[in-house]
Design a protein around this motif. Structure first.
Motif, PDB file in Angstrom:
ATOM      1  N   GLN A 360      -6.605  -5.395  -0.547  1.00 35.29           N
ATOM      2  CA  GLN A 360      -7.865  -5.634  -1.324  1.00 35.29           C
ATOM      3  C   GLN A 360      -7.537  -5.796  -2.746  1.00 35.29           C
ATOM      4  O   GLN A 360      -8.442  -6.488  -3.411  1.00 35.29           O
ATOM      5  CB  GLN A 360      -8.887  -4.780  -0.894  1.00 35.29           C
ATOM      6  N   GLN A 361      -6.857  -4.941  -3.305  1.00 30.33           N
ATOM      7  CA  GLN A 361      -6.483  -4.975  -4.543  1.00 30.33           C
ATOM      8  C   GLN A 361      -5.953  -6.315  -5.140  1.00 30.33           C
ATOM      9  O   GLN A 361      -6.173  -6.615  -6.223  1.00 30.33           O
ATOM     10  CB  GLN A 361      -5.813  -3.717  -5.098  1.00 30.33           C
ATOM     11  N   VAL A 362      -5.022  -6.623  -4.519  1.00 29.99           N
ATOM     12  CA  VAL A 362      -4.264  -7.968  -4.636  1.00 29.99           C
ATOM     13  C   VAL A 362      -5.502  -8.871  -4.601  1.00 29.99           C
ATOM     14  O   VAL A 362      -5.302  -9.828  -5.507  1.00 29.99           O
ATOM     15  CB  VAL A 362      -3.146  -8.251  -3.742  1.00 29.99           C
ATOM     16  N   TYR A 363      -6.033  -8.993  -3.618  1.00 29.06           N
ATOM     17  CA  TYR A 363      -7.174 -10.053  -3.450  1.00 29.06           C
ATOM     18  C   TYR A 363      -8.023 -10.080  -4.637  1.00 29.06           C
ATOM     19  O   TYR A 363      -8.411 -11.321  -5.271  1.00 29.06           O
ATOM     20  CB  TYR A 363      -8.017  -9.948  -2.109  1.00 29.06           C
ATOM     21  N   ALA A 364      -8.545  -8.899  -5.097  1.00 30.97           N
ATOM     22  CA  ALA A 364      -9.638  -8.751  -6.141  1.00 30.97           C
ATOM     23  C   ALA A 364      -8.915  -9.404  -7.544  1.00 30.97           C
ATOM     24  O   ALA A 364      -9.452  -9.819  -8.521  1.00 30.97           O
ATOM     25  CB  ALA A 364      -9.949  -7.327  -6.472  1.00 30.97           C
ATOM     26  N   ASN A 365      -7.544  -9.247  -7.602  1.00 29.24           N
ATOM     27  CA  ASN A 365      -6.747 -10.027  -8.697  1.00 29.24           C
ATOM     28  C   ASN A 365      -6.901 -11.476  -8.990  1.00 29.24           C
ATOM     29  O   ASN A 365      -6.320 -12.050  -9.904  1.00 29.24           O
ATOM     30  CB  ASN A 365      -5.313  -9.505  -8.689  1.00 29.24           C
ATOM     31  N   TYR A 366      -7.176 -12.348  -7.867  1.00 28.85           N
ATOM     32  CA  TYR A 366      -7.143 -13.795  -7.973  1.00 28.85           C
ATOM     33  C   TYR A 366      -8.676 -14.173  -7.546  1.00 28.85           C
ATOM     34  O   TYR A 366      -9.359 -13.716  -6.705  1.00 28.85           O
ATOM     35  CB  TYR A 366      -6.158 -14.233  -6.903  1.00 28.85           C
TER      36      TYR A 366
HETATM   37  C1  LIG Z   1      -3.415  -7.126 -10.880  1.00 30.46           C
HETATM   38  O1  LIG Z   1      -3.294  -7.737 -12.051  1.00 30.46           O
HETATM   39  C2  LIG Z   1      -2.876  -7.012 -13.027  1.00 30.46           C
HETATM   40  C3  LIG Z   1      -2.609  -7.829 -14.341  1.00 30.46           C
HETATM   41  O2  LIG Z   1      -1.903  -8.862 -14.057  1.00 30.46           O
HETATM   42  C4  LIG Z   1      -1.495  -6.280 -12.944  1.00 30.46           C
HETATM   43  O3  LIG Z   1      -0.907  -5.433 -13.906  1.00 30.46           O
HETATM   44  C5  LIG Z   1      -1.685  -5.476 -11.507  1.00 30.46           C
HETATM   45  O4  LIG Z   1      -0.576  -4.843 -10.918  1.00 30.46           O
HETATM   46  C6  LIG Z   1      -2.089  -6.412 -10.295  1.00 30.46           C
HETATM   47  N1  LIG Z   1      -2.593  -5.510  -9.435  1.00 30.46           N
HETATM   48  C7  LIG Z   1      -2.096  -5.669  -8.100  1.00 30.46           C
HETATM   49  C8  LIG Z   1      -2.617  -5.034  -7.043  1.00 30.46           C
HETATM   50  O5  LIG Z   1      -1.424  -6.766  -7.694  1.00 30.46           O
END
Ligand SMILES: *[C@@H]1O[C@H](CO)[C@@H](O)[C@H](O)[C@H]1NC(C)=O
Ligand SMILES: *[C@@H]1O[C@H](CO)[C@@H](O)[C@H](O)[C@H]1NC(C)=O
Ligand SMILES: *[C@@H]1O[C@H](CO)[C@@H](O)[C@H](O)[C@H]1NC(C)=O
Ligand SMILES: *[C@@H]1O[C@H](CO)[C@@H](O)[C@H](O)[C@H]1NC(C)=O
Ligand SMILES: *[C@@H]1O[C@H](CO)[C@@H](O)[C@H](O)[C@H]1NC(C)=O
Ligand SMILES: *[C@@H]1O[C@H](CO)[C@@H](O)[C@H](O)[C@H]1NC(C)=O
Length: 492
Positions: A360-366
């Motif tokens: 979910q954390q990765v998902y929230a990043n995109y």
């Molecule tokens: C989300 O993006 C940030 C900035 O690019 C990065 O530092 C972080 O590791 C990312 N988180 C995940 C869970 O991928």
């Protein structure tokens, strides 16, 4: 027999009582799974209204039974799965009771679903699992084992030669189509067929009869009751359902009719007779079309739902071989488990949500727009192999990478898909990234160009989709060939 908490859904309640009666008379069961459809068409929501899993204690055999409601796909009917755990040790032969019982009530209750799912709940022993599986669905062919959307049933053998009356189509300049309005009028991109020049309200003049199958409950009562059915001759059954078996007539009962659906599979498809159609895209990212493959942010990307549980459809999105494509750099696989049915399932069985929170954390990043800015767009099968994502990826000038098994691609008698997309079976996901990296820029450009051409010519909006469907129907008159041979003109 207490603890039955179902406020509404009277049909279901009666059904459960009926099942319990059957249980009592068969109390030597060690483990039993019973499936029966449950009419929830009264509920507009996408989950059973007041039905939550109930645990029942069985007085006769000291069994504990659980009823679990699930549905194989959105819009499908909820199906309670009842499994009983009996403390009394019984020999495996007791399992045979399910088959040998001669009670007719029993026969009515224990019903093998058309399409198998991996065992929902199984008590300790492996042997139990095997026996139950075999008992439940006799004759499931190997390609359908454990893969729910590999629809195992078969349509009658048919081809244009023997299942079609060409003379109905001779006297008109245009292909004339009659559409039944009941029980369902033309849906989705067919809804405006009525205004098109292909449509006729006169069944006498019609060459083709379109029947729309996607009713909210099982087809009432069978298309063979339609006034011009004539054994299904010149009829085309249209469906966008996730699974044929949920609501449609038994596949061997469709007579001479052909199928136009999003769920046609290579193993049951009658080439030149049935037609695969797409789900229409919901979002069209045409502003990205001008970006060349190498000018894009990612090599390959996907952002979407995971499907939890051990049911076949789309659960491969939870596999490591899918998730591990994500490298956080040029390959993005961002998934979320946050969906109504998933959340319900996780409440019951937290263990099935493994990696969900982390994903979910990765998902929230995109964002959605992010992942469309990609050379390739991963298009994994979901509830069915056809997906909205497919057209959406094409709309962005992104080259689709289908991950689906046994899937007949839409309009494959008109579109030379091999010149645009790539397709991998779910068992080969580990090969994807390597294959994509090895593709040369020249080929990328060619594929993108072809994909965009196909999108614009065949898929870009509802009107285009309807016209393409008619073109695909027409192509059958001249022997629609799914495999293309290119004839090159010799240079002078
Ligand atoms: C989300 O993006 C940030 C900035 O690019 C990065 O530092 C972080 O590791 C990312 N988180 C995940 C869970 O991928
Ligand atoms: C359908 O829903 C309405 C309103 O909630 C209820 O009054 C009715 O009894 C329901 N019918 C069935 C068959 O469950
Ligand atoms: C399901 O219930 C609705 C009313 O709630 C009814 O109209 C419909 O005919 C039922 N369908 C079946 C297959 O029993
Ligand atoms: C069922 O449970 C009761 C009480 O726990 C016990 O006395 C009885 O022997 C059990 N019956 C069987 C068949 O296991
Ligand atoms: C085929 O169509 C023609 C023209 O409508 C009709 O006369 C004939 O009876 C049809 N044949 C069958 C088998 O329905
Ligand atoms: C797509 O990605 C490229 C490369 O990162 C970037 O230059 C471009 O601005 C992006 N375009 C859009 C519309 O997001």
């Amino acid at each position: 027999m207490a603890g039955l908490k179902m406020k509404s859904a009277t049909t279901c309640l009666l059904m459960v009582l009926f099942l319990l009666a059957a249980f009592v008379s068969l109390s030597s069961f060690y483990n039993l799974n019973i499936y029966k459809s449950c009419n929830t068409s009264n509920s507009s929501d996408d989950h059973p209204p007041d039905i939550s899993p109930v645990t029942l204690s069985m007085p006769a055999g000291n069994c504990t039974c659980t009823i679990d409601y699930h549905r194989a796909s959105a819009n499908a009917i909820f199906t309670p799965a009842i499994s009983c755990d009996c403390h009394q040790q019984s020999s495996s032969s007791a399992l045979g009771v399910g088959n040998s019982s001669s009670s007719s009530a029993h026969d009515e209750v224990i019903k093998c679903p058309e399409c198998p799912a991996p065992e929902v709940r199984v008590v300790e022993k492996e042997v139990v699992k095997e026996v139950v599986k075999r008992d439940r669905c006799p004759g499931v062919p190997w390609y359908a084992e454990g893969k729910e959307w590999h629809f195992p049933a078969r349509f009658p053998l048919c081809s244009m030669d023997v299942c079609f009356n060409f003379s109905r189509c001779e006297n008109a300049d245009e292909l004339l189509i009659y559409t039944y309005d009941l029980p369902v009028p033309p849906v989705r991109y067919f809804s405006r067929i009525i205004e098109s020049r292909y449509h006729t309200t006169d069944p006498e003049k019609a060459c083709l009869f379109l029947v729309f199958l996607d009713t909210p409950s099982p087809w009432p009562p069978h298309p063979n009751t339609l006034p011009h059915w004539n054994g299904g001759l010149n009829h085309v059954l249209v469906t966008f359902a996730d699974g044929w078996e949920h609501r449609n007539p038994a596949p061997d009962s469709i007579g001479l009719a052909s199928v136009m659906g999003t769920i046609v599979f290579e193993t049951i498809f009658r080439a030149g007779f049935d037609i695969g159609i797409p789900l229409p895209g919901k979002i069209h990212s045409i502003e990205l079309q001008t970006l060349k493959p190498k000018e894009r942010k990612y090599l390959a990307a996907f952002r979407g739902l995971r499907y939890l549980g051990d049911r076949g459809d789309g659960t491969f999105r939870s596999r490591d071989s899918f998730r591990e494509m994500h490298n956080g750099k040029d390959v993005i696989v961002a998934t979320s488990c946050n969906q109504h049915n998933n959340n319900l399932a996780r409440k019951e069985h937290p263990e099935i949500g493994v990696n969900c929170d982390e994903d979910q954390q990765v998902y929230a990043n995109y964002t959605y727009g992010d992942v469309m800015n990609s050379t390739f767009g991963l298009v994994p099968a979901g509830r069915q192999p056809a997906s909205y994502r497919f057209s959406e990826v094409l709309s962005a000038g992104t080259i689709p990478v289908l991950i689906a098994d046994n899937y007949v691609k839409p309009f494959d008698t008109l579109i030379q898909w091999h010149k645009c997309l790539l397709q991998f079976p779910t068992s080969e996901m580990h090969r994807i990234v390597g294959v994509l990296r090895a593709i040369k820029e020249e080929e990328l450009l060619k594929r993108q160009e072809n994909c965009l051409q196909y999108y614009n010519e065949f898929l870009k909006d509802d009107e285009t989709l309807m016209k393409t469907a008619v073109r695909a129907l027409k192509a059958r008159f001249v022997g629609a060939f799914p495999s293309f041979t290119e004839v090159r003109r010799r240079k002078q």
